[in-house]
Design an enzyme around this catalytic site. Structure first.
Site, PDB file in Angstrom:
ATOM      1  N   TYR A 207      14.358 -69.912 -37.887  1.00 21.30           N
ATOM      2  CA  TYR A 207      14.613 -70.062 -36.451  1.00 21.30           C
ATOM      3  C   TYR A 207      14.011 -68.916 -35.632  1.00 21.30           C
ATOM      4  CZ  TYR A 207      17.974 -73.760 -37.644  1.00 21.30           C
ATOM      5  OH  TYR A 207      18.569 -74.907 -38.119  1.00 21.30           O
TER       6      TYR A 207
ATOM      7  N   LYS B  44      16.188 -72.589 -51.980  1.00 22.54           N
ATOM      8  CA  LYS B  44      15.225 -73.588 -52.461  1.00 22.54           C
ATOM      9  C   LYS B  44      14.183 -72.808 -53.278  1.00 22.54           C
ATOM     10  CE  LYS B  44      13.664 -77.844 -52.445  1.00 22.54           C
ATOM     11  NZ  LYS B  44      14.339 -78.905 -53.216  1.00 22.54           N
TER      12      LYS B  44
ATOM     13  N   ASP C 137      19.227 -79.052 -51.713  1.00 24.63           N
ATOM     14  CA  ASP C 137      19.396 -80.516 -51.794  1.00 24.63           C
ATOM     15  C   ASP C 137      20.587 -80.856 -52.693  1.00 24.63           C
ATOM     16  OD1 ASP C 137      17.731 -79.271 -53.627  1.00 24.63           O
ATOM     17  OD2 ASP C 137      16.324 -80.935 -53.826  1.00 24.63           O
TER      18      ASP C 137
ATOM     19  N   ASP D  91      23.051 -73.881 -41.380  1.00 24.46           N
ATOM     20  CA  ASP D  91      23.273 -74.690 -40.186  1.00 24.46           C
ATOM     21  C   ASP D  91      23.618 -76.129 -40.596  1.00 24.46           C
ATOM     22  OD1 ASP D  91      23.265 -75.730 -37.664  1.00 24.46           O
ATOM     23  OD2 ASP D  91      21.146 -75.403 -37.252  1.00 24.46           O
TER      24      ASP D  91
ATOM     25  N   ASP E 230      27.634 -77.999 -40.890  1.00 24.27           N
ATOM     26  CA  ASP E 230      28.011 -79.213 -40.163  1.00 24.27           C
ATOM     27  C   ASP E 230      28.477 -80.300 -41.133  1.00 24.27           C
ATOM     28  OD1 ASP E 230      27.437 -78.165 -37.698  1.00 24.27           O
ATOM     29  OD2 ASP E 230      26.354 -79.952 -37.017  1.00 24.27           O
TER      30      ASP E 230
END
Ligand code: NAD
Length: 360
Positions: free
Chosen positions: A142, A193, A225, A249, A253
């Site tokens: 980000y 990852k 994943d 993030d 959620d």
């Protein structure tokens, strides 16, 4: 008597209604435990635009930085929707997080046994889950550079973002996750990852290195994943999850929705000079001013402020027990109402929790 300075940003929409109930509960805690909470109101968001033409006036930053914690409602609404991005209420939120240097976002995900039916998940999968998601907040893709949309010689465009983390950024968030795990069920799951991304390999190496200082904490690594899948397959396997900005993030959620009720979930942004404590939901303009908003996420945020912002653990636990009692007694705001329960408005819910502070 201990004295604490608390900056209060009510914000917009339902913000002022629910923050009022949070303060009501904090006042009761102050009485019971003999503390003094000294509140300073600050303007952030749409209300600051209306008054000062700026979603985050310098005066608000100064007042927050002179406080022990920031108790935050929520910002935004249709009134300011058409302003340019940097002038919108939400820009004030991003700027205050940056000004505080809060590099860690903590989101507890807990299912209240009383509300188990509010989730879309099967009760046996989610009953008893108690997860803390620790998300890195000020680095990663980000913020990494280069970023932008560039013109290529062949006339095409190319969009670029860069995922980058340096040692100190990873070390401080991973260390925080282990410190939190020590006070909980002593398990950390680090998400990356590393099978594809170099930045994730560095992340993983630093987790390995940090874990050596915490022999009592069990830890494992999951690819992002797989983590997304495991969260819905068997969420009870998790205690503390630590992840970089984008993975955290998305996973936070996903994890929050295990509980099924947005009006119940608090968050803390910490690691800088002053911590910020706010519900995960927005300003809910569709129900603002009707007295029906659920104040429990805001009151839970008060509990997080007591624990992580002011180091008042017993006081925080008392607020949590008070909420549990009120739910157990059958009181519900409309968003979590079910058959046979007693419906109450925002103010009544705040009154009930404040009263319960002295009964648990
Ligand atoms: P929202 O979270 O405000 O509302 C989503 C839905 O959940 C709405 O139907 C709302 O009525 C309901 N809801 C939310 N909180 C509730 C509560 N405490 N009790 C009962 N019901 C509740 O999200 P949105 O509608 O997408 O956004 C509204 C505004 O809030 C936008 O301007 C958005 O940018 C802003 N926002 C602010 C924050 C923040 O301040 N941290 C976070 C998210 C969104």
């Amino acid at each position: 008597m201990a004295e604490f300075k608390i900056a209060v940003a009510e914000g917009d929409g339902i913000g002022p209604e629910i923050v009022k109930e949070g303060i009501k509960v904090l006042d009761e805690i102050a009485d019971r435990f003999n503390h003094k909470f000294d509140y300073t109101n600050v303007y952030i968001g749409g209300c600051a635009i209306d008054k000062f033409k700026d979603p985050l006036p310098q005066d608000s930053i100064d007042k927050v930085l002179a406080s022990d914690a920031l108790f935050f409602g929520s910002v935004g609404g249709p009134k300011w929707e058409n302003l340019p991005h940097e002038k919108k209420p939400e820009a004030g939120l991003l700027r205050i997080r940056k000004a505080l240097g809060a590099f860690a976002n903590l989101r507890p995900v807990k299912v209240f046994s009383e509300l188990i039916d509010s989730s879309t998940m099967k009760p046996e999968v989610i009953s008893g889950i108690d997860i803390m998601v620790v998300r890195e907040l000020t680095g990663g893709i980000y913020f990494g550079k280069p970023r932008g949309v560039f013109n290529l010689p062949n006339g095409e465009k190319k969009g670029v973002n860069t995922m980058e983390y340096s040692t100190h950024e990873i070390k401080r968030i991973v260390k925080l996750a282990f410190d939190i795990a020590i006070k909980r069920n002593k398990k950390v799951t680090s998400v990356d990852k590393a099978n594809i991304l170099d930045v994730s390999q560095l992340w993983r190496d630093i987790v390995e290195d940090t874990a050596k200082d915490y022999p009592e904490v069990e830890y494992n690594h999951l690819y992002v994943d797989n983590a997304a899948m495991q969260l819905v397959r068997n969420p009870k396997q998790f205690d503390v999850i630590v992840a970089g900005n984008i993975f955290g993030d998305i996973l936070s959620d996903e994890a929050s929705m295990l509980t099924g009720s947005i009006g119940m979930l608090p968050s803390a942004s910490i690691g800088g000079k002053v911590g910020m404590f706010e519900p995960i939901h927005g300003s809910a303009p569709d129900i603002a001013g009707q007295g029906i908003a659920n104040p429990l996420a805001q009151i839970e945020s008060a509990a997080m402020m007591l624990k992580y912002g002011l180091n008042l653990n017993e006081e925080a636990a008392t607020v949590e027990k008070a909420i549990e009692k009120v739910l157990k007694d059958g009181y519900r705001t409309p968003d979590i109402m079910s058959k046979g329960k007693k419906q109450v408005c925002t103010r009544e819910m705040g009154d009930l929790v404040a009263k319960a502070v002295n009964e648990v």
